[in-house]
Design an enzyme around this catalytic site. Structure first.
Site, short mmCIF file in Angstrom:
data_model
loop_
_atom_site.label_atom_id
_atom_site.label_comp_id
_atom_site.label_asym_id
_atom_site.label_seq_id
_atom_site.Cartn_x
_atom_site.Cartn_y
_atom_site.Cartn_z
NE ARG A 150 41.48 45.00 44.32
CZ ARG A 150 40.59 44.22 43.73
NH1 ARG A 150 39.68 43.58 44.47
NH2 ARG A 150 40.61 44.04 42.41
CE LYS A 174 40.62 48.34 43.03
NZ LYS A 174 41.54 48.72 41.92
CG HIS A 252 48.95 45.63 45.84
ND1 HIS A 252 47.58 45.52 45.96
CD2 HIS A 252 49.21 45.58 44.52
CE1 HIS A 252 47.03 45.44 44.77
NE2 HIS A 252 48.00 45.47 43.87
NE ARG A 255 45.15 42.26 44.33
CZ ARG A 255 43.96 41.73 44.07
NH1 ARG A 255 43.41 40.88 44.94
NH2 ARG A 255 43.31 42.01 42.95
CG HIS A 278 42.66 41.03 38.22
ND1 HIS A 278 43.87 40.39 37.97
CD2 HIS A 278 42.91 41.91 39.22
CE1 HIS A 278 44.79 40.88 38.79
NE2 HIS A 278 44.23 41.80 39.54
CE1 TYR A 287 50.79 39.37 40.17
CE2 TYR A 287 48.65 39.35 39.11
CZ TYR A 287 49.51 39.83 40.07
OH TYR A 287 49.06 40.80 40.95
#
Length: 309
Positions: A150, A174, A252, A255, A278, A287
Site C-alpha cells: 500500500r 494495517k 493502488h 498494487r 489481506h 483478482y
C-alpha cells in the site's frame, strides 16, 4: 459539530486505536464521516439520536449524490459509534442496530497491463530534477510493483528495513500487522542505489546539526517522510513521462497490477493473500474475477470466430 458530539467521537476513536489497533488512516476516515453526521444533526446530542434521524441522514447523503460505497462507509461509521455507545452504557438502546444500508457494490478493481507497468518503471528512472530524485523515484516505483505494498506502507518504510541488501522486506501493514514480502532483483538494485544517495544526504544534514531520519524516503514534511499525497502527484507525473494516461495510474492500481500479474503467471491465491496482507481470502479472490474478465475480453477480441459473432 457540538462539543458533546466531539467528545463522543474522540472517545470512540481512542477506543478504536487502543482496543483494535486501528491505523491512523482508518481513524481519520472515521473522524471525517462522524463529523459529517454531527454537522447534519446540528445541535442534537448523540445520546438522543433516533433511528429516524439516522435514516434521514442516509437520505440526505443520497440526495447529495454520494457514491454507494461512500454512503455504506458513512453508515458503517455511525453504526460502530452507537454500538460502542451502547456497550459503554452511554445509551440504553442502539438506534442504528436494525438499519440496512446501501451495501457496497463489488466492482472489479482496475489494473494495468505489464507493458504499461514496464513503461512506468522505465520513465521513473529518468524523471526528476536531479539524479538523486531520479534514483529515489526509480526505487519507489520498483518497490511498489515488486511487493504490492500500500502507498502508506511504502512512504513510511523505515531505513533499517533496507539495510544489508535484503532478499525479503519487512512491511508494517494495517492494524500494526507485519508481513514479509520478497524483493525482485531490479527492486533490490534500485533500493541499494537510493540507499547510498540517501545516506550521503543524511551525512551532510548531520554535519549541520539536523537529526537523523528513521525513514527510507525522508523529507521535511510533518510526518518525516514523503506524504501519500506527494507520491500520488509524483506517480501522475511519471505516467505522463511514460506516455500512459495519468487517469489510469494510481498507487493502488499498481498494487492491483502486482496481484493480477502474479495470478496470471500461476501464483497461488493463498500466497498472494499473504503478500498483500489481506486478512480474508475473499478479498483476494476478486483478482480471479479480474483475470477471468481479461481472458474473456482476449477471446472476444482475438478469436477468429468472434467477428462472425
Amino acid at each position: 459539530m457540538t462539543p458533546d458530539q466531539a467528545r463522543w467521537i474522540s472517545t470512540f476513536l481512542d477506543a478504536q486505536a487502543a482496543e483494535l489497533d486501528a491505523s491512523q488512516n482508518t481513524l481519520l476516515a472515521y473522524g471525517r464521516d462522524l463529523k459529517a453526521f454531527g454537522d447534519f444533526l446540528g445541535g442534537t446530542a448523540f445520546d438522543t439520536v433516533t433511528r429516524d434521524q439516522i435514516e434521514g441522514y442516509l437520505i440526505e447523503c443520497e440526495a447529495q449524490g454520494l457514491a454507494q460505497s461512500t454512503r455504506a462507509r458513512r453508515l458503517s461509521a455511525v453504526k460502530q459509534l452507537f454500538r460502542f455507545a451502547y456497550e459503554e452504557g452511554w445509551r440504553t438502546e442502539n438506534p442504528a442496530l436494525k438499519i440496512k444500508g446501501p451495501g457496497r457494490s463489488k466492482s472489479l478493481p482496475k489494473t494495468l497491463s505489464e507493458g504499461q507497468v514496464d513503461a512506468l518503471l522505465i520513465a521513473a528512472r529518468s524523471h526528476g530534477r536531479s539524479q538523486d530524485d531520479r534514483l529515489r523515484n526509480a526505487c519507489m516505483m520498483e518497490l511498489l510493483y515488486a511487493t504490492g505494498m500500500r502507498v502508506s506502507e511504502l512512504v513510511s518504510l523505515p531505513v533499517m528495513a533496507a539495510r544489508g541488501d535484503p532478499r525479503m522486506l519487512l512491511v508494517l501493514g494495517k492494524g500494526g500487522k507485519e508481513r514479509m514480502v520478497p524483493l525482485s532483483p531490479p527492486a533490490r538494485t534500485a533500493m541499494a542505489a537510493w540507499l547510498g544517495v540517501r545516506d550521503t544526504q543524511e551525512a551532510a544534514a548531520h554535519k549541520i546539526g539536523k537529526p537523523a531520519s528513521k525513514f527510507l524516503f525522508a523529507t521535511r514534511s510533518g510526518a518525516g517522510h514523503m506524504t501519500r499525497n506527494r507520491f500520488y502527484t509524483l506517480i501522475k507525473e511519471i505516467a505522463v513521462a511514460a506516455g500512459v494516461s495519468p487517469a489510469l495510474v494510481t498507487p493502488h492500481r499498481l498494487r492491483h497490477a502486482f496481484a493480477t500479474h502474479l495470478l496470471a503467471n500461476g501464483a497461488d491465491l493463498r500466497a498472494i493473500q499473504t503478500l498483500l496482507g489481506h486478512a480474508d481470502i475473499s478479498t483476494t479472490e476478486i483478482y480471479t474475477h479480474v483475470l477471468e474478465e481479461r481472458l474473456k475480453d482476449l477471446v472476444l477480441t482475438h478469436h477468429p470466430l468472434a467477428s462472425k459473432g
